[in-house]
Scaffold this motif. Structure first.
Motif, PDB file in Angstrom:
ATOM      1  N   ARG A 176       0.675  -1.138  -0.210  1.00  0.00           N
ATOM      2  CA  ARG A 176      -0.338  -0.290  -0.292  1.00  0.00           C
ATOM      3  C   ARG A 176       0.684   0.690  -0.079  1.00  0.00           C
ATOM      4  N   ARG A 177       2.036   1.004   0.484  1.00  0.00           N
ATOM      5  CA  ARG A 177       2.663   2.672   0.297  1.00  0.00           C
ATOM      6  C   ARG A 177       3.533   2.894  -1.423  1.00  0.00           C
ATOM      7  N   ASP A 178       3.368   1.516  -1.804  1.00  0.00           N
ATOM      8  CA  ASP A 178       4.158   1.345  -3.090  1.00  0.00           C
ATOM      9  C   ASP A 178       3.547   1.871  -4.297  1.00  0.00           C
TER      10      ASP A 178
ATOM     11  N   SER B  21      -1.068   2.359  -5.698  1.00  0.00           N
ATOM     12  CA  SER B  21      -2.243   2.887  -5.751  1.00  0.00           C
ATOM     13  C   SER B  21      -3.378   1.239  -5.347  1.00  0.00           C
TER      14      SER B  21
ATOM     15  N   ASP C 155      -0.541  -5.292   2.271  1.00  0.00           N
ATOM     16  CA  ASP C 155      -0.083  -4.950   2.991  1.00  0.00           C
ATOM     17  C   ASP C 155       0.686  -3.745   2.885  1.00  0.00           C
ATOM     18  N   ASP C 156       1.338  -2.717   3.927  1.00  0.00           N
ATOM     19  CA  ASP C 156       1.390  -2.093   4.317  1.00  0.00           C
ATOM     20  C   ASP C 156       2.940  -2.297   2.834  1.00  0.00           C
ATOM     21  N   GLN C 157       3.908  -3.701   2.987  1.00  0.00           N
ATOM     22  CA  GLN C 157       5.246  -3.708   1.966  1.00  0.00           C
ATOM     23  C   GLN C 157       5.125  -4.843   1.384  1.00  0.00           C
TER      24      GLN C 157
ATOM     25  N   THR D  79      -3.392   7.914  -6.679  1.00  0.00           N
ATOM     26  CA  THR D  79      -2.713   8.307  -5.695  1.00  0.00           C
ATOM     27  C   THR D  79      -1.575   7.137  -6.117  1.00  0.00           C
ATOM     28  N   THR D  80      -0.827   6.373  -6.701  1.00  0.00           N
ATOM     29  CA  THR D  80       0.268   6.173  -7.103  1.00  0.00           C
ATOM     30  C   THR D  80       2.022   6.865  -7.041  1.00  0.00           C
TER      31      THR D  80
ATOM     32  N   ASP E 214       2.368   9.577  -5.857  1.00  0.00           N
ATOM     33  CA  ASP E 214       2.463   9.980  -4.483  1.00  0.00           C
ATOM     34  C   ASP E 214       2.644   8.937  -3.831  1.00  0.00           C
ATOM     35  N   LYS E 215       3.444   7.744  -3.935  1.00  0.00           N
ATOM     36  CA  LYS E 215       3.942   7.433  -3.384  1.00  0.00           C
ATOM     37  C   LYS E 215       5.829   7.366  -3.580  1.00  0.00           C
ATOM     38  N   TYR E 216       6.076   8.730  -4.070  1.00  0.00           N
ATOM     39  CA  TYR E 216       7.243   8.032  -4.912  1.00  0.00           C
ATOM     40  C   TYR E 216       7.388  10.382  -4.899  1.00  0.00           C
TER      41      TYR E 216
END
Length: 386
Positions: free
Chosen positions: A292-294, A296, A330-332, A358-359, A361-363
Motif C-alpha cells: 500500500r505504500r508503493d 494505488s 499489506d503495507d509492503q 494515488t500512485t 504520491d508514493k514516490y
C-alpha cells in the motif's frame, strides 16, 4: 542509464516516455479542436517536469487542489496561470496568495468559494479591491457530493456577495465525478444533466462577469460529455481540468476512457511499478515487495503485466508473460495468485496501476524510460518543508 543499474532498488516507478508524449499531445489536440481551454490538474503528479510538457503542449494554466500545492507550483515559476479547484478558507493562505500576486508570481490565479466565510476571507486579504490577478469561481456541487453550493439559486446569491465584496467574479466551477460511477447510458445522461446545471449557474452569474463567463469542470472520466455539453452553451468560456490522462492507467481510466468516446486515438498507460518476488512459500502463491505504500489500491488492486528473471548481478532478462493476479496488499507486500508457479524469488514483476493519482504520491522521484533505458528523472513534490 538503465532501470536495473547498480544503486537502484525495487520497487521502482517508471513512466514510458513515448506514452506520456502521446497522451499529452493527443489530449491537447483534442481539446484545441473542441475550442476548450485546458488547465490540467497537476495534483495527479506534482511534477515540474511533467507540467512543463503539458504547458508546452498549450495548456492555459495548471490546476491544483490545495493551497500547499498552489505555493509549490508558484515556486516552480513555469505556470503563469493557476486554478485552485477547491475552497480557500484559511486567512493565512489568502494572505500568502495576496503577497504572491502583488509580487507578480503569476499572471492570474483563480480560486473557488462556496460559502460566505470563503468570500469574507478573500475580502479581508484583498482589502475589498478587485485585484487584477485574482479571479473567483463560485462552485456548484451536488447533493451528497463534496464541496460546492447545492443549487443554481445559491450560486447566484453567493456570486452577488463576491461582487459586493469588491472581488472579481470570473464564472462557475464544479466537479462532475460524484454524479456517476460508470459509463452506462443512464450514468452519462446524469453527467449531461449536471453539465446543463453548470450552464444554468453560469447564466445566473454572467451579468457579474467581464467578458465570457467561465464554466470549469473536471473531465478526467467524463471528458466527452463535459466537452460536448459545455461547448454547446454559446458564449461561455469552457476550461476543463483533466489531469489523469498524462499517465492514463490499466484500470479505472482505461475503463472510463472518455477520449476514445470523443473520437481521438486511445491513450496509453504510462506507469509501470517494478517489484521483486520476495518469496514463493507455497503452491500457487508468490509474495512481492510491493504494498500500500508503493502503489494505488483505492479503486482497484495493481495488475501484473510481465515478469523478468534476474542474473547474479541483478540485471533483468527479457520480459515474459505471466499468469498472476494480486489478491491482497499489506503495507509492503503483495500477494499474487500464480496457478502455474511461474514466479521465483528474485524475479521482478512489472505492475500496471488503477488511478495514477494515488500512485505518484508514493514516490519522490520516478524514471522516464524508453524500454529499459532511462531518458530522464521526474520529481514529485507532494509535501512542503514544515
Amino acid at each position: 542509464m538503465r532501470i536495473d543499474d547498480p544503486g537502484r532498488t525495487w520497487p521502482l516507478l517508471t513512466l514510458d516516455r513515448a506514452a506520456v508524449e502521446h497522451n499529452v499531445a493527443t489530449v491537447s489536440a483534442a481539446l484545441a479542436v473542441a475550442g476548450v481551454e485546458h488547465a490540467p490538474h497537476v495534483k495527479t503528479h506534482m511534477s515540474r517536469e511533467l507540467w512543463e510538457q503539458q504547458g508546452a503542449a498549450g495548456a492555459w494554466g495548471a490546476t491544483v487542489a490545495t493551497p500547499g500545492q498552489l505555493r509549490t507550483v508558484l515556486r516552480w515559476g513555469t505556470a503563469r496561470r493557476l486554478l485552485l479547484a477547491n475552497e480557500l478558507v484559511d486567512p493565512r493562505d489568502a494572505a500568502r496568495l495576496r503577497v504572491a500576486l502583488d509580487e507578480g508570481a503569476a499572471e492570474e490565479v483563480w480560486v473557488c468559494v462556496d460559502s460566505a466565510h470563503g468570500v469574507e476571507v478573500l475580502r479581508r486579504a484583498f482589502d475589498g479591491v478587485a485585484h487584477r490577478r485574482l479571479g473567483v469561481l463560485v462552485e456548484l456541487g451536488v447533493d451528497g457530493g463534496r464541496t460546492g453550493v447545492r443549487t443554481v439559486e445559491g450560486v447566484a446569491v453567493l456570486a452577488a456577495a463576491v461582487a459586493d465584496a469588491g472581488l472579481r467574479v470570473v464564472g462557475v466551477s464544479g466537479y462532475e465525478g460524484p454524479v456517476a460511477s460508470g459509463t452506462s447510458t443512464a450514468e452519462l445522461d446524469a453527467v449531461a444533466r449536471w453539465c446543463a446545471s453548470l450552464g444554468d449557474a453560469g447564466a445566473a452569474v454572467e451579468h457579474l462577469v467581464e467578458g465570457p463567463v467561465v464554466l470549469s469542470a473536471g473531465g478526467s472520466a467524463f471528458a466527452d460529455v463535459v466537452v460536448r455539453r459545455l461547448t454547446a452553451l454559446r458564449g461561455a468560456r469552457v476550461v476543463v481540468r483533466s489531469g489523469a490522462y498524462v499517465a492514463h492507467d490499466q484500470g479505472h481510466y482505461a475503463h472510463a476512457d472518455p477520449w476514445t468516446r470523443l473520437g481521438v486515438a486511445p491513450l496509453r498507460p504510462a506507469i509501470t511499478v517494478w517489484a521483486a518476488v520476495l518469496s514463493a512459500p507455497e503452491h500457487g502463491l508468490a509474495v512481492c515487495g510491493l504494498g500500500r505504500r508503493d502503489v494505488s489500491f483505492d479503486l482497484h488492486l495493481p495488475t501484473p503485466l510481465v515478469a523478468r528473471s534476474t542474473d547474479h548481478e541483478g540485471r533483468l532478462d527479457r520480459p515474459r508473460a505471466v499468469d498472476a493476479r494480486v489478491t491482497a496488499l499489506d503495507d509492503q507486500h503483495a500477494y499474487l495468485r500464480v496457478p502455474d508457479d511461474d514466479l521465483s524469488p528474485g524475479d521482478v514483476v512489472g505492475f500496471g496501476v488503477s488511478h495514477p493519482c494515488t500512485t505518484f504520491d508514493k514516490y519522490r522521484t520516478g524514471l522516464l524510460t524508453d524500454g529499459d533505458q532511462v531518458t530522464g528523472v521526474l520529481t514529485f513534490e507532494f509535501s512542503e518543508e514544515p
